[in-house]
Structure formats: structure tokens, C-alpha cells
Design a protein around this motif. Structure first.
Motif, PDB file in Angstrom:
ATOM      1  N   ALA A 159     -23.907  15.738  94.704  1.00 34.64           N
ATOM      2  CA  ALA A 159     -22.508  15.869  95.120  1.00 34.64           C
ATOM      3  C   ALA A 159     -22.109  14.805  96.122  1.00 34.64           C
ATOM      4  CB  ALA A 159     -22.271  17.254  95.721  1.00 34.64           C
ATOM      5  N   ASP A 160     -23.079  14.153  96.775  1.00 34.62           N
ATOM      6  CA  ASP A 160     -22.778  13.103  97.758  1.00 34.62           C
ATOM      7  C   ASP A 160     -22.794  11.707  97.139  1.00 34.62           C
ATOM      8  OD1 ASP A 160     -22.405  14.949  99.723  1.00 34.62           O
ATOM      9  OD2 ASP A 160     -24.100  14.335 100.965  1.00 34.62           O
ATOM     10  N   CYS A 161     -23.900  11.325  96.521  1.00 30.06           N
ATOM     11  CA  CYS A 161     -24.028   9.954  96.027  1.00 30.06           C
ATOM     12  C   CYS A 161     -23.779   9.820  94.529  1.00 30.06           C
ATOM     13  CB  CYS A 161     -25.404   9.384  96.383  1.00 30.06           C
ATOM     14  SG  CYS A 161     -26.778  10.094  95.439  1.00 30.06           S
ATOM     15  N   GLY A 162     -23.790  10.926  93.798  1.00 29.06           N
ATOM     16  CA  GLY A 162     -23.491  10.894  92.373  1.00 29.06           C
ATOM     17  C   GLY A 162     -24.668  10.624  91.459  1.00 29.06           C
ATOM     18  N   ILE A 163     -25.860  10.456  92.025  1.00 29.94           N
ATOM     19  CA  ILE A 163     -27.022  10.203  91.189  1.00 29.94           C
ATOM     20  C   ILE A 163     -27.296  11.412  90.289  1.00 29.94           C
ATOM     21  CG2 ILE A 163     -28.699  11.069  92.868  1.00 29.94           C
ATOM     22  CD1 ILE A 163     -30.609   8.869  91.959  1.00 29.94           C
ATOM     23  N   GLU A 164     -27.730  11.160  89.067  1.00 26.28           N
ATOM     24  CA  GLU A 164     -27.953  12.246  88.106  1.00 26.28           C
ATOM     25  C   GLU A 164     -29.129  13.119  88.520  1.00 26.28           C
ATOM     26  OE1 GLU A 164     -28.581  12.890  83.271  1.00 26.28           O
ATOM     27  OE2 GLU A 164     -28.469  10.868  84.137  1.00 26.28           O
ATOM     28  N   ILE A 165     -28.963  14.410  88.363  1.00 25.14           N
ATOM     29  CA  ILE A 165     -30.019  15.383  88.617  1.00 25.14           C
ATOM     30  C   ILE A 165     -30.223  16.192  87.353  1.00 25.14           C
ATOM     31  CG2 ILE A 165     -30.706  17.437  89.948  1.00 25.14           C
ATOM     32  CD1 ILE A 165     -29.055  16.361  92.275  1.00 25.14           C
ATOM     33  N   ASN A 166     -31.426  16.230  86.854  1.00 26.13           N
ATOM     34  CA  ASN A 166     -31.754  17.022  85.668  1.00 26.13           C
ATOM     35  C   ASN A 166     -32.597  18.221  86.107  1.00 26.13           C
ATOM     36  OD1 ASN A 166     -30.525  15.323  83.652  1.00 26.13           O
ATOM     37  ND2 ASN A 166     -32.188  13.863  84.041  1.00 26.13           N
ATOM     38  N   PRO A 167     -31.958  19.381  86.316  1.00 27.79           N
ATOM     39  CA  PRO A 167     -32.688  20.547  86.825  1.00 27.79           C
ATOM     40  C   PRO A 167     -33.818  20.965  85.890  1.00 27.79           C
ATOM     41  CG  PRO A 167     -30.315  20.904  86.901  1.00 27.79           C
ATOM     42  CD  PRO A 167     -30.537  19.682  86.069  1.00 27.79           C
ATOM     43  N   LEU A 168     -34.958  21.273  86.460  1.00 27.23           N
ATOM     44  CA  LEU A 168     -36.115  21.743  85.713  1.00 27.23           C
ATOM     45  C   LEU A 168     -36.470  23.145  86.174  1.00 27.23           C
ATOM     46  CD1 LEU A 168     -38.365  18.532  85.862  1.00 27.23           C
ATOM     47  CD2 LEU A 168     -36.886  19.277  83.977  1.00 27.23           C
ATOM     48  N   ARG A 169     -36.814  23.986  85.226  1.00 24.95           N
ATOM     49  CA  ARG A 169     -37.174  25.352  85.580  1.00 24.95           C
ATOM     50  C   ARG A 169     -38.414  25.366  86.466  1.00 24.95           C
ATOM     51  NH1 ARG A 169     -37.150  29.504  80.684  1.00 24.95           N
ATOM     52  NH2 ARG A 169     -37.524  30.815  82.509  1.00 24.95           N
ATOM     53  N   GLY A 170     -38.388  26.232  87.470  1.00 24.93           N
ATOM     54  CA  GLY A 170     -39.530  26.374  88.365  1.00 24.93           C
ATOM     55  C   GLY A 170     -39.506  25.454  89.562  1.00 24.93           C
ATOM     56  N   GLN A 171     -38.609  24.466  89.573  1.00 28.48           N
ATOM     57  CA  GLN A 171     -38.504  23.568  90.713  1.00 28.48           C
ATOM     58  C   GLN A 171     -37.296  23.934  91.568  1.00 28.48           C
ATOM     59  OE1 GLN A 171     -38.897  19.405  89.992  1.00 28.48           O
ATOM     60  NE2 GLN A 171     -40.481  19.638  88.425  1.00 28.48           N
ATOM     61  N   LYS A 172     -37.317  23.495  92.827  1.00 30.30           N
ATOM     62  CA  LYS A 172     -36.227  23.797  93.746  1.00 30.30           C
ATOM     63  C   LYS A 172     -35.476  22.525  94.131  1.00 30.30           C
ATOM     64  CE  LYS A 172     -37.968  28.095  95.710  1.00 30.30           C
ATOM     65  NZ  LYS A 172     -38.184  28.879  96.953  1.00 30.30           N
TER      66      LYS A 172
END
Length: 263
Positions: free
Chosen positions: A170-183
């Protein structure tokens, strides 16, 4: 499923001394010895506060048509400072909700949350459609109220323009690909997920959120309420989604949500 008629025209109604609307009663409060102020969420005018004269008298029939969590058809006469309801007809009574204490508490929370998110006289037809869909699901026999309320919270954030950023920082716009089990870091102040580097500059209103919940929130945003109500979701997922949603909503609303005490 649409609950709205296509026959009404706000531009024509504004020139008349009276007008007819369909709306959902969100709340009411007493006024004087026998009258009542009622907050009605309408498609045409958004949130309206109108008076109901003699609503608390035992012989009146109109008062029962303007109880909270009733969707009705109302004839309203214009006043100098406050419009007044003079006729009403119940369209959706939500009887199952009224006969179940848990469903009632959940539905009151829905109405209270909508009231917090709406400005007076600001039409929000999509939010009204969402609210009626949610109440219809809660009114169904055997419905999972906990899941439906979580769906409502995520959908309300989306419809009101406060939906959090889930798949990029939400700050820098870099892509985040959420993975199950990670925080992942999640900031209410920034409005969503953060990368690990940007999270270092945050201290207030920052928490971690699992990739499972990020994926679930994104799935809820992308599907209809009727389809989502059939989901089978583990208690752990629902518990974290409840915690995150209410935490995020409390930041946006910035005031106590009274119905949470009852719920």
C-alpha cells in the motif's frame, strides 16, 4: 437479485409536496410524548431521517411498519424542517431474524455499521442492495451468521471505497503474492498490506495477517453474496478475518460501534 423498482424518478419527486420511497429502517428514537424519529436507508435519497407522528400510541398501525430491520414502501410528506411518514407497507419483514436472538444481534450490527458508513442524503444504491442481500441470507434457515457477517464487512469496505490493498504494498506499490501459512504486515493507516521494508517505518495501527486471510478477503471481494454464503471455512480463518476486519473498520469509523456490545 434486485430489490428495487425502476419506476421511481427522483427528479420528478423533488417537485412534489410528498414522495414515495422504498427503504430499510436502520434505527429509530423517541421524540416528544408519542412521536418517533426514524432513519431510513433509501435508494433514491440515501439515508433519511423522518418523523412518524403518534408512532408510540397503542392504536397506531404505522409504527410497526417502521421498526428497525424492516424494508418497506413509504409515503412521505415534506415539512419545513423535517419530513413525515404518513403511509407505510412492509415489503420484507425478515421474520426469521426477529425470532432468533443471535440473528437479531448480527442484523443490528449490520444496520449500525451501515449507519456509520453513510452520510445523510447521499444515495448509495449498491450498499443498499448489499445490505438487503446480507439480511436475506441471515433470514434464511440454517445460515452461517458468522460467515455472512464477515462477507458483509469485506463487501461494505469495497462498496464504500475503503477496501484495503491486498496484493501489493500500500506504500510503495510493489507486488505481493500472498502464500498460505505465511504472515504479512498489514497497516490500517496505509490502507492494506505492506512489504517488509515499508513496514519498518510504521508503528501505529500495524499488525500481521496470514496469507490465508489475504486470499480469503480477495476471494470475497470477487464473488457474489449468494455464492459466498455457501462456503465452508475453518474457524481459525473466520476468527482472524473477524479480528482483522473489525480492527480495520474501527480505524476507519474512528468511533465506537454500539451494536458490537450487544453482538
Amino acid at each position: 437479485m434486485s430489490y428495487f423498482s425502476k419506476n421511481s424518478s427522483p427528479s420528478n419527486l423533488t417537485r412534489s409536496s410528498h414522495y414515495r420511497v422504498k427503504g430499510l429502517v436502520l434505527k429509530h428514537r423517541d421524540m416528544g410524548e408519542s412521536d418517533r424519529l426514524v432513519t431510513v436507508f433509501t435508494k433514491e435519497y440515501g439515508k433519511l431521517v423522518v418523523s412518524v407522528r403518534g408512532a408510540r400510541k397503542t392504536k397506531t398501525k404505522l409504527g410497526g411498519h417502521l421498526e428497525p430491520l424492516v424494508y418497506g414502501d413509504y409515503l412521505i410528506i415534506r415539512g419545513r424542517s423535517l419530513d413525515s411518514v404518513i403511509q407505510g407497507q412492509i415489503l420484507l419483514p425478515f421474520k426469521m431474524i426477529k425470532n432468533d436472538l443471535k440473528k437479531m444481534a448480527e442484523s443490528i450490527y449490520v444496520a449500525d455499521l451501515v449507519d456509520h458508513f453513510l452520510q445523510d442524503a447521499d444515495p448509495q444504491p449498491d450498499i443498499l442492495e448489499l445490505t438487503l442481500s446480507i439480511l436475506t441470507q441471515l433470514d434464511a434457515l440454517g445460515s452461517n451468521g458468522d460467515l455472512i457477517i464477515r462477507i458483509f464487512e469485506v463487501k461494505l469496505l469495497e462498496e464504500s471505497g475503503f477496501s484495503p490493498v491486498l496484493q501489493r504494498c500500500a506504500d510503495c506499490g510493489i507486488e505481493i503474492n500472498p502464500l498460505r501459512g505465511q504472515k504479512y504486515p498489514f497497516s490500517a493507516a496505509s490502507g492494506g498490506s505492506l512489504c517488509s521494508e515499508c513496514s519498518l517505518s510504521h508503528s501505529n495501527w500495524l499488525r500481521s495477517i496470514t496469507g490465508d486471510t489475504l486470499l480469503l478477503m480477495n476471494y470475497i471481494r470477487s464473488n457474489d453474496v449468494s455464492k459466498l454464503a455457501e462456503l465452508v471455512i475453518g474457524d481459525d480463518w473466520l476468527a482472524e478475518l473477524e479480528s482483522v476486519s473489525r480492527w480495520y473498520i474501527s480505524y476507519i469509523v474512528d468511533k465506537p460501534i454500539e451494536a458490537l456490545v450487544f453482538l
